[in-house]
Write an enzyme that holds these catalytic residues in place. Structure first.
Site, short mmCIF file in Angstrom:
data_model
loop_
_atom_site.label_atom_id
_atom_site.label_comp_id
_atom_site.label_asym_id
_atom_site.label_seq_id
_atom_site.Cartn_x
_atom_site.Cartn_y
_atom_site.Cartn_z
N ALA A 126 19.51 -1.01 2.20
CA ALA A 126 19.37 -2.45 1.98
C ALA A 126 18.05 -2.96 2.55
CB ALA A 126 20.56 -3.18 2.60
N PRO A 130 15.75 -11.55 -1.88
CA PRO A 130 15.37 -12.39 -3.01
C PRO A 130 13.90 -12.82 -2.97
CG PRO A 130 17.50 -13.07 -2.13
CD PRO A 130 16.97 -12.01 -1.21
N GLY A 133 10.50 -8.78 -2.57
CA GLY A 133 10.83 -7.51 -3.21
C GLY A 133 9.74 -6.52 -2.89
N ARG A 243 10.56 9.22 -2.76
CA ARG A 243 9.84 8.65 -3.91
C ARG A 243 9.57 9.69 -5.00
NH1 ARG A 243 5.68 4.62 -1.78
NH2 ARG A 243 7.26 3.03 -2.19
N GLY A 340 14.98 7.73 -35.69
CA GLY A 340 15.17 6.67 -36.67
C GLY A 340 16.25 5.70 -36.22
N GLU A 364 11.88 1.25 -5.79
CA GLU A 364 11.14 2.12 -4.84
C GLU A 364 9.63 2.02 -5.07
OE1 GLU A 364 12.73 5.97 -3.73
OE2 GLU A 364 14.70 5.33 -4.50
N GLY A 365 9.18 0.81 -5.32
CA GLY A 365 7.76 0.55 -5.54
C GLY A 365 7.44 0.55 -7.02
C1 LIG Z 1 18.22 -1.09 -10.77
C2 LIG Z 1 17.62 -1.44 -9.43
C3 LIG Z 1 18.11 -0.83 -8.28
C4 LIG Z 1 17.58 -1.18 -7.02
N1 LIG Z 1 18.11 -0.63 -5.88
C5 LIG Z 1 17.68 -1.04 -4.67
C6 LIG Z 1 18.28 -0.58 -3.46
O1 LIG Z 1 19.21 0.25 -3.48
N2 LIG Z 1 17.84 -1.06 -2.29
C7 LIG Z 1 16.83 -1.97 -2.20
O2 LIG Z 1 16.47 -2.36 -1.09
N3 LIG Z 1 16.22 -2.43 -3.33
C8 LIG Z 1 16.61 -1.98 -4.55
N4 LIG Z 1 16.02 -2.46 -5.70
C9 LIG Z 1 14.97 -3.47 -5.58
C10 LIG Z 1 13.61 -2.98 -5.98
O3 LIG Z 1 13.09 -2.12 -5.00
C11 LIG Z 1 12.76 -4.23 -6.26
O4 LIG Z 1 13.24 -4.76 -7.47
C12 LIG Z 1 11.28 -3.90 -6.34
O5 LIG Z 1 10.79 -3.59 -5.07
C13 LIG Z 1 10.50 -5.06 -6.93
O6 LIG Z 1 10.81 -6.25 -6.26
P1 LIG Z 1 11.16 -7.57 -7.12
O7 LIG Z 1 12.23 -7.22 -8.08
O8 LIG Z 1 11.42 -8.66 -6.16
O9 LIG Z 1 9.85 -7.85 -7.95
P2 LIG Z 1 8.51 -8.54 -7.40
O10 LIG Z 1 8.23 -8.11 -6.01
O11 LIG Z 1 8.62 -10.00 -7.69
O12 LIG Z 1 7.43 -7.89 -8.33
C14 LIG Z 1 7.40 -8.19 -9.73
C15 LIG Z 1 6.28 -7.41 -10.38
O13 LIG Z 1 5.03 -7.84 -9.84
C16 LIG Z 1 4.11 -6.76 -9.88
N5 LIG Z 1 3.60 -6.50 -8.54
C17 LIG Z 1 4.28 -6.62 -7.37
N6 LIG Z 1 3.49 -6.28 -6.33
C18 LIG Z 1 2.29 -5.93 -6.84
C19 LIG Z 1 1.06 -5.48 -6.29
N7 LIG Z 1 0.93 -5.30 -4.97
N8 LIG Z 1 0.02 -5.25 -7.12
C20 LIG Z 1 0.18 -5.41 -8.47
N9 LIG Z 1 1.31 -5.83 -9.04
C21 LIG Z 1 2.35 -6.08 -8.26
C22 LIG Z 1 4.87 -5.55 -10.43
O14 LIG Z 1 4.68 -5.45 -11.82
C23 LIG Z 1 6.31 -5.90 -10.14
O15 LIG Z 1 7.22 -5.24 -11.00
C24 LIG Z 1 16.52 -2.11 -6.95
C25 LIG Z 1 16.02 -2.69 -8.13
C26 LIG Z 1 16.57 -2.37 -9.36
C27 LIG Z 1 16.01 -3.03 -10.59
#
Ligand SMILES: Cc1cc2nc3c(=O)[nH]c(=O)nc-3n(C[C@H](O)[C@H](O)[C@H](O)COP(=O)(O)OP(=O)(O)OC[C@H]3O[C@@H](n4cnc5c(N)ncnc54)[C@H](O)[C@@H]3O)c2cc1C
Length: 379
Positions: A126, A130, A133, A243, A340, A364-365
């Site tokens: 965890a 919100p 991320g 990773r 198709g 995971e990034g």
């Molecule tokens: C199916 C799923 C399972 C997950 N499981 C876990 C879990 O078990 N534990 C946990 O802790 N989290 C988990 N996550 C969370 C996941 O790690 C985050 O969704 C991810 O880190 C992106 O954060 P965000 O969704 O808030 O997107 P944001 O941080 O808002 O980022 C949105 C987009 O902005 C762009 N961006 C962000 N930073 C940069 C940068 N530095 N440079 C350029 N572009 C950038 C990227 O395109 C990115 O996709 C999960 C997510 C999903 C979808």
């Protein structure tokens, strides 16, 4: 017939080849499972993978301590993903959820590992919130010292296994310093009062996923993993191990897509010959095979480098994850095209692969973040 020639690469030892063969035979008998109730399916998968001994590589063996074998983790994820994305998920989370405990836990905390390795307890990681991320160091959740305890308050979101986990590795701000240096890690059993599932999240390739709320969750100070202020470093060390395994899961999906495509192109007759005879189709298939081999080389390079004792493989793991997930998306897209109309039919294997692969380029990034990581590493 899946390509197994990569197992002869010098990255592997005979024990890896034997493991991959044994697991593949188990998968052929036991997978895929019914995904209609993902909670029940994941609980069952964890129990059965544990019973069969396949969860052992996910965490430290307390009777015989040693580093996690990243090649085995990658081979397992690749093999499971080729057969069933949910089985890969169940395996992967047992490792990610306990990674901090394997690497930095006290002997008392590590007592959980016998249960997670046997499939008798489910774990979760965890970190995400919100508001933060990708910007993990900016997290809001707090852990405030109160006598012999810490009190955790805030929210975590996108938590895989949220709702079915028995234990959570939770990262929270303890405030030793601003930003990344003021975060600590905690082991929080799921039944700790105040820890609640605020919302279940539904995604395009469903698996147990939740937003969690921590309403004054009280844990003893002994629940801290590592030292105060080390949480960010711990999270990054765990991701450094896991990773490249995300890349390995993508590789498994891509291999399955290629196998399905070869079957389809060989059996479907168009214009008086098998589809495979069309040179444009051969071009797609050649690109798919090339992407798969290149991804495998990067993944097993990263895994081998870590297993040979490199303290960090940040660059190698970021390259493996970025390349393998992005290219698997393209491989699967080509598979859909060559199938198709059937390729977009709900329930078809390539349709499910198309949904399964997408999130791997985000969690995971995100891919963009991996590019930043790589650029900084080679500066
Ligand atoms: C199916 C799923 C399972 C997950 N499981 C876990 C879990 O078990 N534990 C946990 O802790 N989290 C988990 N996550 C969370 C996941 O790690 C985050 O969704 C991810 O880190 C992106 O954060 P965000 O969704 O808030 O997107 P944001 O941080 O808002 O980022 C949105 C987009 O902005 C762009 N961006 C962000 N930073 C940069 C940068 N530095 N440079 C350029 N572009 C950038 C990227 O395109 C990115 O996709 C999960 C997510 C999903 C979808």
């Amino acid at each position: 017939m899946p390509d197994r020639s990569f197992l002869d690469w010098p990255f592997f030892e005979q024990r890896h080849r034997d493991w991959a063969d044994k697991l593949d035979a188990w998968c052929a008998k036991n997978l895929p499972v019914d995904h209609s109730d993902v909670d029940a399916a994941c609980r069952d998968l964890v129990a059965r993978l544990g019973e069969a001994g396949f969860l052992k590589p996910t965490a430290l063996d307390t009777d015989n301590p040693g580093p996690l074998d990243v090649r085995t983790l990658c081979l397992t994820r690749e093999t499971l993903a080729r057969h069933d994305g949910l089985a890969d998920f169940a395996f992967a989370m047992q490792g990610l959820g306990t990674g901090a405990i394997s690497l930095f836990g006290t002997p008392e905390q590590q007592q959980w590992l016998d249960r997670t390795r046997a499939g008798k307890a489910i774990s979760a990681f965890a970190l995400s919130e919100p508001r933060s991320g990708s910007d993990v160091a900016n997290m809001d959740m707090t852990a405030t010292r109160d006598g012999d305890d810490y009190v955790l308050s805030g929210e975590k979101t996108w938590i895989s296994n949220g709702g079915i986990a028995d234990l959570y590795t939770v990262f929270a701000r303890t405030g030793e310093a601003p930003g990344a240096k003021g975060i600590s890690a905690f082991l929080v059993p799921a039944d700790t009062p105040g820890l609640e599932v605020a919302e279940r999240l539904d995604v395009i390739a469903p698996h147990p996923l939740a937003r969690l709320s921590f309403n004054d969750v009280r844990v003893p100070a002994s629940a801290m993993i590592g030292k105060p202020g080390e949480g960010f470093k711990i999270a990054m060390s765990v991701l450094d191990v896991f990773r490249s395994t995300v890349g390995a899961a993508a590789l498994g999906f891509a291999r399955r897509a290629l196998d399905e495509t070869l079957d389809r192109a060989g059996s479907r007759e168009l214009f008086g010959a098998p589809l495979f005879e069309l040179q444009m189709v051969q071009g797609h298939i050649a690109e798919m095979a090339l992407d798969i081999d290149a991804a495998a080389l990067l993944i097993y390079r990263a895994a081998w480098t870590k297993d040979m004792g490199a303290p960090r493989v940040t660059r190698e793991a970021a390259m493996a994850k970025l390349f393998a997930t992005d290219r698997a998306q393209q491989v699967i897209d080509k598979a859909v095209q060559i199938h198709g109309g059937d390729g977009v039919r709900r329930g078809h294997i390539v349709e499910s692969l198309y949904r399964e692969i997408r999130a791997l380029r985000i969690y995971e990034g995100a891919s963009d973040v991996q590019k930043v990581v790589i650029a900084r590493q080679i500066k």
